[in-house]
Design a protein around this motif. Sequence first.
Motif, PDB file in Angstrom:
ATOM      1  N   TRP A  29       3.142  -8.304 -17.040  1.00 37.90           N
ATOM      2  CA  TRP A  29       1.773  -8.739 -17.331  1.00 37.90           C
ATOM      3  C   TRP A  29       0.926  -8.722 -16.055  1.00 37.90           C
ATOM      4  N   ALA A  30       1.521  -9.117 -14.930  1.00 34.33           N
ATOM      5  CA  ALA A  30       0.806  -9.056 -13.657  1.00 34.33           C
ATOM      6  C   ALA A  30       0.505  -7.607 -13.281  1.00 34.33           C
ATOM      7  N   TRP A  31       1.461  -6.726 -13.493  1.00 32.66           N
ATOM      8  CA  TRP A  31       1.258  -5.303 -13.229  1.00 32.66           C
ATOM      9  C   TRP A  31       0.115  -4.768 -14.099  1.00 32.66           C
ATOM     10  N   GLY A  32       0.101  -5.131 -15.365  1.00 32.45           N
ATOM     11  CA  GLY A  32      -0.948  -4.670 -16.261  1.00 32.45           C
ATOM     12  C   GLY A  32      -2.306  -5.258 -15.956  1.00 32.45           C
ATOM     13  N   SER A  33      -2.343  -6.383 -15.241  1.00 32.92           N
ATOM     14  CA  SER A  33      -3.612  -7.029 -14.888  1.00 32.92           C
ATOM     15  C   SER A  33      -4.235  -6.468 -13.615  1.00 32.92           C
ATOM     16  N   GLU A  34      -3.533  -5.583 -12.929  1.00 34.49           N
ATOM     17  CA  GLU A  34      -4.030  -5.045 -11.665  1.00 34.49           C
ATOM     18  C   GLU A  34      -5.430  -4.426 -11.784  1.00 34.49           C
ATOM     19  N   PRO A  35      -5.742  -3.642 -12.824  1.00 37.07           N
ATOM     20  CA  PRO A  35      -7.096  -3.069 -12.879  1.00 37.07           C
ATOM     21  C   PRO A  35      -8.195  -4.135 -12.884  1.00 37.07           C
ATOM     22  N   VAL A  36      -8.029  -5.168 -13.718  1.00 45.53           N
ATOM     23  CA  VAL A  36      -9.041  -6.223 -13.805  1.00 45.53           C
ATOM     24  C   VAL A  36      -9.115  -7.005 -12.499  1.00 45.53           C
ATOM     25  N   PHE A  37      -7.971  -7.330 -11.921  1.00 50.34           N
ATOM     26  CA  PHE A  37      -7.978  -8.122 -10.687  1.00 50.34           C
ATOM     27  C   PHE A  37      -8.577  -7.319  -9.530  1.00 50.34           C
ATOM     28  N   ARG A  38      -8.292  -6.021  -9.478  1.00 52.54           N
ATOM     29  CA  ARG A  38      -8.897  -5.194  -8.433  1.00 52.54           C
ATOM     30  C   ARG A  38     -10.422  -5.177  -8.583  1.00 52.54           C
ATOM     31  N   LEU A  39     -10.906  -5.035  -9.811  1.00 53.80           N
ATOM     32  CA  LEU A  39     -12.350  -5.024 -10.039  1.00 53.80           C
ATOM     33  C   LEU A  39     -12.966  -6.367  -9.674  1.00 53.80           C
ATOM     34  N   LEU A  40     -12.288  -7.455 -10.028  1.00 50.15           N
ATOM     35  CA  LEU A  40     -12.800  -8.789  -9.713  1.00 50.15           C
ATOM     36  C   LEU A  40     -12.854  -9.003  -8.205  1.00 50.15           C
ATOM     37  N   LYS A  41     -11.802  -8.616  -7.487  1.00 53.96           N
ATOM     38  CA  LYS A  41     -11.798  -8.752  -6.028  1.00 53.96           C
ATOM     39  C   LYS A  41     -12.914  -7.924  -5.400  1.00 53.96           C
ATOM     40  N   LEU A  42     -13.084  -6.696  -5.892  1.00 55.07           N
ATOM     41  CA  LEU A  42     -14.121  -5.820  -5.347  1.00 55.07           C
ATOM     42  C   LEU A  42     -15.495  -6.433  -5.565  1.00 55.07           C
ATOM     43  N   THR A  43     -15.729  -6.966  -6.745  1.00 53.10           N
ATOM     44  CA  THR A  43     -17.038  -7.525  -7.075  1.00 53.10           C
ATOM     45  C   THR A  43     -17.314  -8.814  -6.303  1.00 53.10           C
ATOM     46  N   ALA A  88      -0.594   0.039 -19.087  1.00 51.56           N
ATOM     47  CA  ALA A  88      -0.127   0.346 -17.741  1.00 51.56           C
ATOM     48  C   ALA A  88       1.026   1.352 -17.786  1.00 51.56           C
ATOM     49  N   PRO A  89       1.217   2.115 -16.716  1.00 53.61           N
ATOM     50  CA  PRO A  89       2.371   3.004 -16.655  1.00 53.61           C
ATOM     51  C   PRO A  89       3.682   2.218 -16.634  1.00 53.61           C
ATOM     52  N   TYR A  90       4.741   2.851 -17.083  1.00 53.62           N
ATOM     53  CA  TYR A  90       6.074   2.283 -16.894  1.00 53.62           C
ATOM     54  C   TYR A  90       7.038   3.408 -16.527  1.00 53.62           C
ATOM     55  N   ALA A  91       8.116   3.023 -15.868  1.00 49.54           N
ATOM     56  CA  ALA A  91       9.114   3.996 -15.439  1.00 49.54           C
ATOM     57  C   ALA A  91       9.812   4.595 -16.654  1.00 49.54           C
ATOM     58  N   PRO A  92      10.128   5.891 -16.626  1.00 53.01           N
ATOM     59  CA  PRO A  92      10.861   6.488 -17.744  1.00 53.01           C
ATOM     60  C   PRO A  92      12.161   5.747 -18.050  1.00 53.01           C
ATOM     61  N   GLU A 120      -1.803  -6.294   0.585  1.00 56.82           N
ATOM     62  CA  GLU A 120      -2.075  -5.807  -0.766  1.00 56.82           C
ATOM     63  C   GLU A 120      -1.355  -4.493  -1.030  1.00 56.82           C
ATOM     64  N   ARG A 121      -1.330  -3.626  -0.030  1.00 61.17           N
ATOM     65  CA  ARG A 121      -0.663  -2.337  -0.208  1.00 61.17           C
ATOM     66  C   ARG A 121       0.851  -2.494  -0.276  1.00 61.17           C
ATOM     67  N   VAL A 122       1.387  -3.422   0.483  1.00 61.80           N
ATOM     68  CA  VAL A 122       2.830  -3.708   0.396  1.00 61.80           C
ATOM     69  C   VAL A 122       3.174  -4.233  -0.990  1.00 61.80           C
ATOM     70  N   LEU A 123       2.404  -5.206  -1.487  1.00 59.89           N
ATOM     71  CA  LEU A 123       2.679  -5.765  -2.807  1.00 59.89           C
ATOM     72  C   LEU A 123       2.566  -4.689  -3.877  1.00 59.89           C
ATOM     73  N   ARG A 124       1.588  -3.817  -3.740  1.00 63.08           N
ATOM     74  CA  ARG A 124       1.436  -2.743  -4.717  1.00 63.08           C
ATOM     75  C   ARG A 124       2.666  -1.825  -4.715  1.00 63.08           C
ATOM     76  N   ARG A 125       3.156  -1.457  -3.543  1.00 61.58           N
ATOM     77  CA  ARG A 125       4.353  -0.621  -3.470  1.00 61.58           C
ATOM     78  C   ARG A 125       5.546  -1.338  -4.114  1.00 61.58           C
ATOM     79  N   LEU A 126       5.656  -2.635  -3.892  1.00 57.35           N
ATOM     80  CA  LEU A 126       6.764  -3.399  -4.461  1.00 57.35           C
ATOM     81  C   LEU A 126       6.676  -3.421  -5.985  1.00 57.35           C
ATOM     82  N   ARG A 127       5.473  -3.600  -6.523  1.00 54.50           N
ATOM     83  CA  ARG A 127       5.313  -3.545  -7.977  1.00 54.50           C
ATOM     84  C   ARG A 127       5.717  -2.165  -8.500  1.00 54.50           C
ATOM     85  N   GLU A 128       5.275  -1.138  -7.816  1.00 54.00           N
ATOM     86  CA  GLU A 128       5.549   0.217  -8.276  1.00 54.00           C
ATOM     87  C   GLU A 128       7.035   0.554  -8.215  1.00 54.00           C
ATOM     88  N   SER A 129       7.775  -0.124  -7.352  1.00 51.32           N
ATOM     89  CA  SER A 129       9.214   0.150  -7.315  1.00 51.32           C
ATOM     90  C   SER A 129       9.867  -0.153  -8.659  1.00 51.32           C
TER      91      SER A 129
END
Length: 325
Positions: A29-43, A88-92, A120-129
């Motif tokens: 759910w946190a992974w799927g919320s990344e688009p909204v949270f990124r937009l909120l942080k940017l704004t 959100a994407p998921y691993a095959p 932020e970039r470290v956390l993103r890489r960790l999520r993507e793992s």
Amino acid sequence: MAPDEIRTSSGADRPLVSVTEFTDPACPWAWGSEPVFRLLKLTLGSRAHWRPVFGILFDEDDDPAPDPAAEARWYEGFIREVTAHTDAPYAPRLHWLTRSSLPASLAAKAARSQGAEVAERVLRRLRESTFVLGTPADTPDGIRGVVRGVPGLDIDRLLRELAAQETRNAVRADWTETRRPIPGVLDLDGPGPHPGRAKEVGEHRRYALPTLLFDGPGGRVCVPGWRPLETYFEAARTAAGDRLPLTPVRLPAAAALERWRSLTGPELALLTEELAAPAGAVRIDTGHGPLWLHPDEARARAQSTFAVKAQVVEVSDNETPRGVH
């Protein structure tokens, strides 16, 4: 920064709102919320102080699964159920369920000493793992492999600080904070599919992940679980005492890829309102749509775990990513 410090701040360069994000690198759910949270942080930009709190979804002293392979298949199915809502994407294939989300949380916490952007970039890489590769970074070697090439990151320093008692104490404080939810979420009966009611975990109740707390001169507003975009913006306005007019800030696709270096299909759509990835973007196919990388990010990842686990393909200027609509 404490909420009281923010409430009394009158300088234009000081944050007006404090945002506390209860999260975990392994939470779909946190992974799927990344688009909204990124937009909120940017704004919100400099008008908000954003603090991640790591709730430790899978703890190091949890009982091991009697059948790890079956557990991985179960969690893989759960991830796919969540992505039916988040897109959100998921691993095959999820090759294993993380042994513990503590190591990744320690790494994300340790990275904060090297700057918010690096962290932020470290956390993103960790999520993507977990959600792109299907091989969660849950050991020091796994973390080293996944974060190699993050711009500005001193990996040796990260691993030293990850292992430090000070970092462990800070993450354990996060664990405790997550298990002291406000009364308003204890018996919450909100809209599904993830209303954010506090979870019973052993002898404790903890915030559902993700949950955001907004603190400011207008008071505290809690937004738990999976909620529409406007709910988060309204919470920020309320916490700011209606002193924070907010219109979502969006970027051209090329600028968004330059800023974040990694974009999912839903992020490309929400953050840029464009359907096509920018020229020169590099595509990584997942089990549910692509992940788009900045060319420099793709080159940096060529020396990391990503180069082994994912097929990277150049994308044409006008190709539309699957999963955006």
